[in-house]
Design a protein around this motif. Structure first.
Motif, PDB file in Angstrom:
ATOM      1  N   LEU A  12      23.922   8.463 -38.531  1.00 53.78           N
ATOM      2  CA  LEU A  12      22.509   8.822 -38.630  1.00 53.78           C
ATOM      3  C   LEU A  12      22.385  10.270 -38.193  1.00 53.78           C
ATOM      4  CD1 LEU A  12      21.210   5.637 -36.829  1.00 53.78           C
ATOM      5  CD2 LEU A  12      21.113   6.068 -39.278  1.00 53.78           C
ATOM      6  N   LEU A  13      21.714  11.080 -38.990  1.00 52.94           N
ATOM      7  CA  LEU A  13      21.517  12.461 -38.568  1.00 52.94           C
ATOM      8  C   LEU A  13      20.113  12.919 -38.845  1.00 52.94           C
ATOM      9  CD1 LEU A  13      21.891  14.584 -41.283  1.00 52.94           C
ATOM     10  CD2 LEU A  13      24.184  13.753 -40.988  1.00 52.94           C
ATOM     11  N   SER A  14      19.621  13.768 -37.954  1.00 55.87           N
ATOM     12  CA  SER A  14      18.325  14.417 -38.127  1.00 55.87           C
ATOM     13  C   SER A  14      18.619  15.804 -38.677  1.00 55.87           C
ATOM     14  CB  SER A  14      17.592  14.529 -36.793  1.00 55.87           C
ATOM     15  OG  SER A  14      17.304  13.260 -36.291  1.00 55.87           O
ATOM     16  N   THR A  24      19.953  21.372 -51.856  1.00 52.93           N
ATOM     17  CA  THR A  24      21.030  21.411 -50.868  1.00 52.93           C
ATOM     18  C   THR A  24      21.552  20.000 -50.620  1.00 52.93           C
ATOM     19  OG1 THR A  24      19.558  21.164 -48.958  1.00 52.93           O
ATOM     20  CG2 THR A  24      20.009  23.413 -49.712  1.00 52.93           C
ATOM     21  N   HIS A  25      22.729  19.951 -50.036  1.00 54.39           N
ATOM     22  CA  HIS A  25      23.349  18.665 -49.726  1.00 54.39           C
ATOM     23  C   HIS A  25      23.985  18.731 -48.349  1.00 54.39           C
ATOM     24  CE1 HIS A  25      23.104  16.836 -53.739  1.00 54.39           C
ATOM     25  NE2 HIS A  25      23.178  18.097 -54.153  1.00 54.39           N
ATOM     26  N   ILE A  26      24.012  17.595 -47.698  1.00 52.66           N
ATOM     27  CA  ILE A  26      24.798  17.413 -46.483  1.00 52.66           C
ATOM     28  C   ILE A  26      25.738  16.259 -46.797  1.00 52.66           C
ATOM     29  CG2 ILE A  26      24.806  16.857 -44.040  1.00 52.66           C
ATOM     30  CD1 ILE A  26      21.912  17.938 -43.929  1.00 52.66           C
ATOM     31  N   GLU A  64      11.168  23.162 -39.951  1.00 56.19           N
ATOM     32  CA  GLU A  64      11.350  22.214 -38.858  1.00 56.19           C
ATOM     33  C   GLU A  64      10.984  20.797 -39.302  1.00 56.19           C
ATOM     34  OE1 GLU A  64       9.763  23.502 -35.141  1.00 56.19           O
ATOM     35  OE2 GLU A  64      10.484  25.544 -35.436  1.00 56.19           O
ATOM     36  N   ASP A  65      10.956  20.587 -40.608  1.00 55.72           N
ATOM     37  CA  ASP A  65      10.684  19.268 -41.172  1.00 55.72           C
ATOM     38  C   ASP A  65      11.986  18.463 -41.185  1.00 55.72           C
ATOM     39  OD1 ASP A  65       9.616  17.073 -42.470  1.00 55.72           O
ATOM     40  OD2 ASP A  65       9.756  17.986 -44.456  1.00 55.72           O
ATOM     41  N   TYR A  66      12.409  18.030 -39.990  1.00 56.89           N
ATOM     42  CA  TYR A  66      13.640  17.266 -39.857  1.00 56.89           C
ATOM     43  C   TYR A  66      13.396  15.839 -40.324  1.00 56.89           C
ATOM     44  CZ  TYR A  66      15.530  21.126 -37.180  1.00 56.89           C
ATOM     45  OH  TYR A  66      15.973  22.365 -36.805  1.00 56.89           O
ATOM     46  N   ARG A  67      14.313  15.351 -41.135  1.00 58.66           N
ATOM     47  CA  ARG A  67      14.236  13.989 -41.636  1.00 58.66           C
ATOM     48  C   ARG A  67      15.442  13.204 -41.121  1.00 58.66           C
ATOM     49  NH1 ARG A  67      10.695  13.844 -46.356  1.00 58.66           N
ATOM     50  NH2 ARG A  67       9.228  15.520 -45.906  1.00 58.66           N
ATOM     51  N   GLU A  68      15.302  11.892 -41.095  1.00 56.62           N
ATOM     52  CA  GLU A  68      16.400  11.022 -40.677  1.00 56.62           C
ATOM     53  C   GLU A  68      17.180  10.608 -41.926  1.00 56.62           C
ATOM     54  OE1 GLU A  68      16.919  10.017 -37.455  1.00 56.62           O
ATOM     55  OE2 GLU A  68      18.021   8.152 -37.589  1.00 56.62           O
ATOM     56  N   PHE A  69      18.473  10.897 -41.934  1.00 62.30           N
ATOM     57  CA  PHE A  69      19.348  10.534 -43.036  1.00 62.30           C
ATOM     58  C   PHE A  69      20.385   9.542 -42.529  1.00 62.30           C
ATOM     59  CE2 PHE A  69      17.694  14.703 -44.073  1.00 62.30           C
ATOM     60  CZ  PHE A  69      17.290  14.537 -45.384  1.00 62.30           C
ATOM     61  N   GLU A  70      20.665   8.538 -43.341  1.00 60.66           N
ATOM     62  CA  GLU A  70      21.647   7.516 -42.969  1.00 60.66           C
ATOM     63  C   GLU A  70      22.786   7.526 -43.980  1.00 60.66           C
ATOM     64  OE1 GLU A  70      21.961   2.675 -42.833  1.00 60.66           O
ATOM     65  OE2 GLU A  70      20.081   3.597 -42.190  1.00 60.66           O
ATOM     66  N   TYR A  71      23.998   7.564 -43.461  1.00 63.85           N
ATOM     67  CA  TYR A  71      25.203   7.543 -44.282  1.00 63.85           C
ATOM     68  C   TYR A  71      26.042   6.342 -43.852  1.00 63.85           C
ATOM     69  CZ  TYR A  71      24.029  12.351 -45.526  1.00 63.85           C
ATOM     70  OH  TYR A  71      23.385  13.474 -45.972  1.00 63.85           O
ATOM     71  N   ASP A 125      20.726  16.824 -34.848  1.00 68.60           N
ATOM     72  CA  ASP A 125      21.638  15.965 -34.093  1.00 68.60           C
ATOM     73  C   ASP A 125      22.158  14.867 -35.004  1.00 68.60           C
ATOM     74  OD1 ASP A 125      18.695  14.845 -33.204  1.00 68.60           O
ATOM     75  OD2 ASP A 125      20.109  13.228 -33.507  1.00 68.60           O
ATOM     76  N   TYR A 126      23.217  14.190 -34.533  1.00 66.72           N
ATOM     77  CA  TYR A 126      23.736  13.066 -35.287  1.00 66.72           C
ATOM     78  C   TYR A 126      24.269  12.008 -34.329  1.00 66.72           C
ATOM     79  CZ  TYR A 126      28.642  14.305 -34.536  1.00 66.72           C
ATOM     80  OH  TYR A 126      29.850  14.568 -33.951  1.00 66.72           O
ATOM     81  N   ARG A 127      24.313  10.779 -34.832  1.00 73.27           N
ATOM     82  CA  ARG A 127      24.862   9.654 -34.085  1.00 73.27           C
ATOM     83  C   ARG A 127      25.761   8.874 -35.036  1.00 73.27           C
ATOM     84  NH1 ARG A 127      20.094  10.962 -34.451  1.00 73.27           N
ATOM     85  NH2 ARG A 127      19.203   9.162 -35.452  1.00 73.27           N
TER      86      ARG A 127
END
Length: 147
Positions: free
Chosen positions: A38-40, A47-49, A85-92, A140-142
């Motif tokens: 999980l990353l913010s 773009t891609h992460i 600063e529009d951070y979103r939660e992404f799940e991989y 951040d990421y977890r």
């Protein structure tokens, strides 16, 4: 004053901006089989992460696997181009192969890049102006090992 220089390209094979975590060592008596990251992040359109993981197999502690691409649960999720600063939660998620893949340690690699030409021609970006000056960044990421 914080100053950053980002060199981001559009090559998934060799992104210029990436981060590799330290090795996370699990309790050898409780190996894991799945992985969720999980990353913010701020990820504007275009773009891609990419999130990769490599593992040490529970049965062979001397060999690391190749980097394996994790699957983005919602690849169509983007941040606003007007608010960096529009951070979103992404799940991989790690979608394990059919064979047994228990592991006792892992590493994470986060790679940030612009879209390739083929990715830009998708219907998702139809009519959207993409700025090459915008880049993704991670707050951040977890990582959660799933037993």
């Amino acid at each position: 004053l914080n100053v950053y220089e980002y060199e981001i390209n559009n090559s998934p094979a060799s992104p210029a901006s990436s981060y590799i975590s330290k090795e996370v060592i699990l309790n050898p008596d409780i190996p894991a089989e799945g992985l969720r990251v999980l990353l913010s992040a701020y990820r504007p359109p275009g773009t891609h992460i990419d999130v990769y993981a490599r593992f040490i197999n529970a049965k062979d502690s001397d060999a690391k696997t190749d980097w394996e691409l994790l699957v983005n649960k919602n690849p169509q999720e983007y941040s606003s181009t007007n608010n960096q600063e529009d951070y979103r939660e992404f799940e991989y998620n790690y979608t394990e192969p059919a064979t047994e893949t228990l592991y006792t340690s892992f590493q994470i690699k986060l790679s940030m890049r612009h879209s390739t030409s083929a990715e830009m021609n998708s219907p998702v970006f139809d009519g959207v102006t993409i700025s090459s000056s915008l880049f993704p960044h991670i707050s951040d990421y977890r990582a959660v090992a799933v037993s």
